[in-house]
Design an enzyme around this catalytic site. Structure first.
Site, short mmCIF file in Angstrom:
data_model
loop_
_atom_site.label_atom_id
_atom_site.label_comp_id
_atom_site.label_asym_id
_atom_site.label_seq_id
_atom_site.Cartn_x
_atom_site.Cartn_y
_atom_site.Cartn_z
N SER A 279 0.80 -1.19 0.01
CA SER A 279 -0.15 -0.16 -0.17
C SER A 279 0.68 1.32 -0.01
CB SER A 279 -0.94 -0.08 1.23
OG SER A 279 -1.53 1.29 1.43
N GLY A 280 0.61 2.12 -0.78
CA GLY A 280 1.05 3.54 -0.81
C GLY A 280 0.84 4.17 0.39
N LEU A 281 -0.26 4.29 0.91
CA LEU A 281 -0.66 4.88 2.09
C LEU A 281 0.02 4.35 3.29
CD1 LEU A 281 -2.30 6.88 3.78
CD2 LEU A 281 -4.13 4.72 3.95
N ASP B 127 0.99 10.62 1.91
CA ASP B 127 0.77 9.72 0.94
C ASP B 127 0.55 10.61 -0.19
OD1 ASP B 127 0.04 7.63 -0.84
OD2 ASP B 127 -2.11 7.59 -0.02
N ASP C 258 0.99 -0.84 -5.06
CA ASP C 258 0.33 0.30 -5.17
C ASP C 258 1.22 1.44 -5.72
OD1 ASP C 258 -1.09 2.78 -5.20
OD2 ASP C 258 -1.26 2.58 -2.92
N ASP D 10 0.71 4.22 -7.45
CA ASP D 10 0.16 5.53 -7.55
C ASP D 10 0.13 5.81 -8.98
OD1 ASP D 10 0.18 5.56 -4.64
OD2 ASP D 10 2.10 6.93 -4.45
N GLU E 20 -3.07 4.38 -10.89
CA GLU E 20 -4.35 5.14 -10.61
C GLU E 20 -4.48 6.48 -11.73
OE1 GLU E 20 -3.69 5.51 -6.66
OE2 GLU E 20 -4.09 7.73 -6.76
N LYS F 246 0.00 12.64 -6.49
CA LYS F 246 -1.14 12.42 -6.12
C LYS F 246 -1.49 12.72 -4.82
CE LYS F 246 -1.88 9.26 -3.54
NZ LYS F 246 -2.03 7.59 -3.77
N ASN G 37 -4.02 11.21 -1.46
CA ASN G 37 -4.65 10.10 -1.01
C ASN G 37 -6.29 10.15 -1.44
OD1 ASN G 37 -6.54 8.44 1.13
ND2 ASN G 37 -4.51 7.26 0.69
N SER G 38 -6.99 9.14 -1.78
CA SER G 38 -8.24 9.40 -2.35
C SER G 38 -9.21 9.69 -1.38
CB SER G 38 -8.83 7.87 -3.09
OG SER G 38 -7.73 7.49 -3.77
N ARG H 265 -6.46 1.64 -11.93
CA ARG H 265 -7.42 2.02 -11.05
C ARG H 265 -8.01 3.18 -11.47
NH1 ARG H 265 -5.35 3.32 -4.84
NH2 ARG H 265 -6.59 4.97 -4.57
N HIS I 37 -12.54 2.36 -7.39
CA HIS I 37 -12.63 2.82 -5.93
C HIS I 37 -13.58 3.80 -5.68
CE1 HIS I 37 -10.48 2.74 -2.21
NE2 HIS I 37 -9.46 3.85 -2.45
#
Ligand code: SPV
Ligand code: MG
Length: 467
Positions: free
Chosen positions: A44-46, A56, A83, A85, A112, A118, A120-121, A157, A188
């Protein structure tokens, strides 16, 4: 031969049965995830960013990420989906990323359709600008053209729902990315209801495998995903979040107590850390490749010689353990007078056995190392039982046993290092309770030897008390 990790990830994503990937953010957490039974790891990037204490937002460079996931790959035998990104730049950065990920053994990457750097979503929806769809398709093609292993997986993504562009845009992009060569689509959502995800799944109708990250719609039963033939569910950050809770509680407790007493029982023992690091393999390799250490590999001796502990030679002082003899008879009473429960009698006890026999024990005789059975001993036991069970007079005597109990002067066992000889651990003097205290004694000694963990109970059993 085991299939390559890339092949296994491809199979996980494509098979009809739902697969799960569990987040990890370090070599250690990746190994824990594999040991829990997961078939694959989500890099996970986060959480990798969080573990480094950064945001992130691509604050880690792409090469730092690659170097870091190399450790995670090395620590596990299951495939890792990274991930990636946005691919850390344009199509050209994506090409290099795929080549480098293959070199370190990563099995697949997710990119993504947002802009570098980026966000975080789940943060600031106004900061989620989408990439140009055509440009992102070019990035997918460049990634696919760069892989040398045909099974390396590229997941595209779609962030259209995150950015508020709606279902039509999400489907349009998913279709374009699929056509550009993506092996699966990650759709997502930041909604707590799965409604928009379900709408996507209905419209998408499994044109390509779908990957979900139900972090926000966590109440949704997994059956709902199975029913809609989702390919992969990613539990995206829960190992990191669990560790945050545990680290905060431990640090706060220690700061408050300034002592380890309330912490030690709640944290993984040191030998668990060594196990997860794979120390066992190194130890075996040392035995294979290093010259034998002088005196062998012996690092400690556990003296557990029961009543005979007092006779061990070569110690600075004799261990004050002496034998207390116990005689016991095994009776076979007539069937009609069988007993079914353990009975405590004045001066004796009866223990019924499954084979119909009754053990009656035991005398207490301070007569040294005398292991003979005697008329007096047998008489004491049989008389005790006859007083409460007259029918026992007709029982046959099946066996007479003699044991020597190891008694200490103060009635407490000795468990701990001998005074002046820290590598000699004594476990003796348990008197009548050896059989009951055996598991506890073994645990105390193992923790002492393997972890240098001196349990508070050892202050009572310290052999040094009699010096
Ligand atoms: C991650 O785990 O870094 C992800 C999932 O990309 S999310 O945080 O939900 O964006
Ligand atoms: Mg991410």
């Amino acid at each position: 031969m085991t299939p390559r990790k890339t092949t296994r990830l491809r199979q996980l994503i494509a098979r009809p049965e739902l697969a799960f990937l569990m987040e990890a953010h370090s070599g250690l957490s990746a190994r824990i995830v594999e040991e829990a039974g997961f078939e694959g790891v989500w890099g996970s990037g986060l959480t990798i960013s969080a573990a480094f204490g950064v945001r992130d937002n691509n604050e880690l460079s792409w090469s730092q990420v690659v170097d870091h996931v190399a450790f995670m790959v090395e620590a596990t035998s299951v495939p890792l989906l990274l991930d990636g990104d946005t691919g850390y730049g344009n199509f050209n950065n994506m090409r290099r990323l795929v080549r480098k990920l293959e070199q370190v053994g990563v099995a697949g990457v997710t990119i993504e359709d947002k802009l570098f750097p980026k966000t975080n979503s789940f943060l600031r929806s106004e900061r989620q600008p989408l990439a140009d769809m055509e440009e992102f398709c070019g990035k997918i093609k460049a990634g696919k053209d760069s892989q040398s292993d045909p099974d390396f997986v590229l997941v595209a993504r779609v962030e259209a729902l995150i950015a508020g562009w709606g279902l039509t845009e999400a489907i349009k992009r998913a279709e374009a990315y699929h056509a550009a060569g993506a092996d699966a689509i990650l759709i997502h959502s930041k909604e707590s209801s799965p409604a928009e995800i379900f709408a996507f799944l209905d419209a998408w109708d499994n044109r390509a495998p779908v990957v979900l990250v139900p972090t926000k719609y966590w109440r949704t039963p997994t059956e709902e995903f199975r029913a809609r033939r989702v390919g992969v569910v990613i539990w995206a950050n829960h190992v990191l979040r669990a560790s945050i809770t545990a680290m905060q509680a431990t640090a706060a407790r220690l700061h408050q107590d300034a002592a380890l007493l309330n912490v030690e029982p709640h944290v993984a023992p040191l030998h668990e850390v060594f196990r997860l690091q794979g120390d066992e393999e190194l130890q075996a390799a040392e035995e294979r490749y290093l010259p034998a250490a002088r005196g062998g590999a012996l690092s400690a001796v556990v003296l557990a010689a029961g009543a005979w502990s007092g006779g061990l030679e070569g110690l600075p002082r004799a261990i004050p353990v002496r034998p207390i003899k116990g005689q016991m008879v095994a009776l076979r009473p007539p069937a009609e007078s069988a007993i079914r429960r353990i009975v405590s009698l004045p001066g004796a006890y009866c223990v019924p056995r499954d084979d119909g026999r009754v053990l009656v024990g035991a005398t207490v005789e301070d007569v040294g190392f005398d292991e003979r059975s005697t008329v007096e001993g047998v008489n004491a036991m049989t008389s005790a039982v006859r007083r409460v069970l007259p029918a026992a007079a007709a029982a046959s005597i099946d066996a007479v046993r003699v044991g020597l109990r190891p008694a200490s002067p103060d009635g407490l066992p000795f468990i701990g290092p001998l005074p002046g000889l820290p590598a000699v651990i004594l476990a003796a003097g348990h008197y009548r309770n050896g059989i009951l205290l055996l598991p506890l004694t073994a645990d105390l000694v193992a923790r002492l030897l393997l972890d240098d963990d001196v349990d508070p109970a050892l202050s009572v059993t310290d052999p040094g008390r009699l010096v």
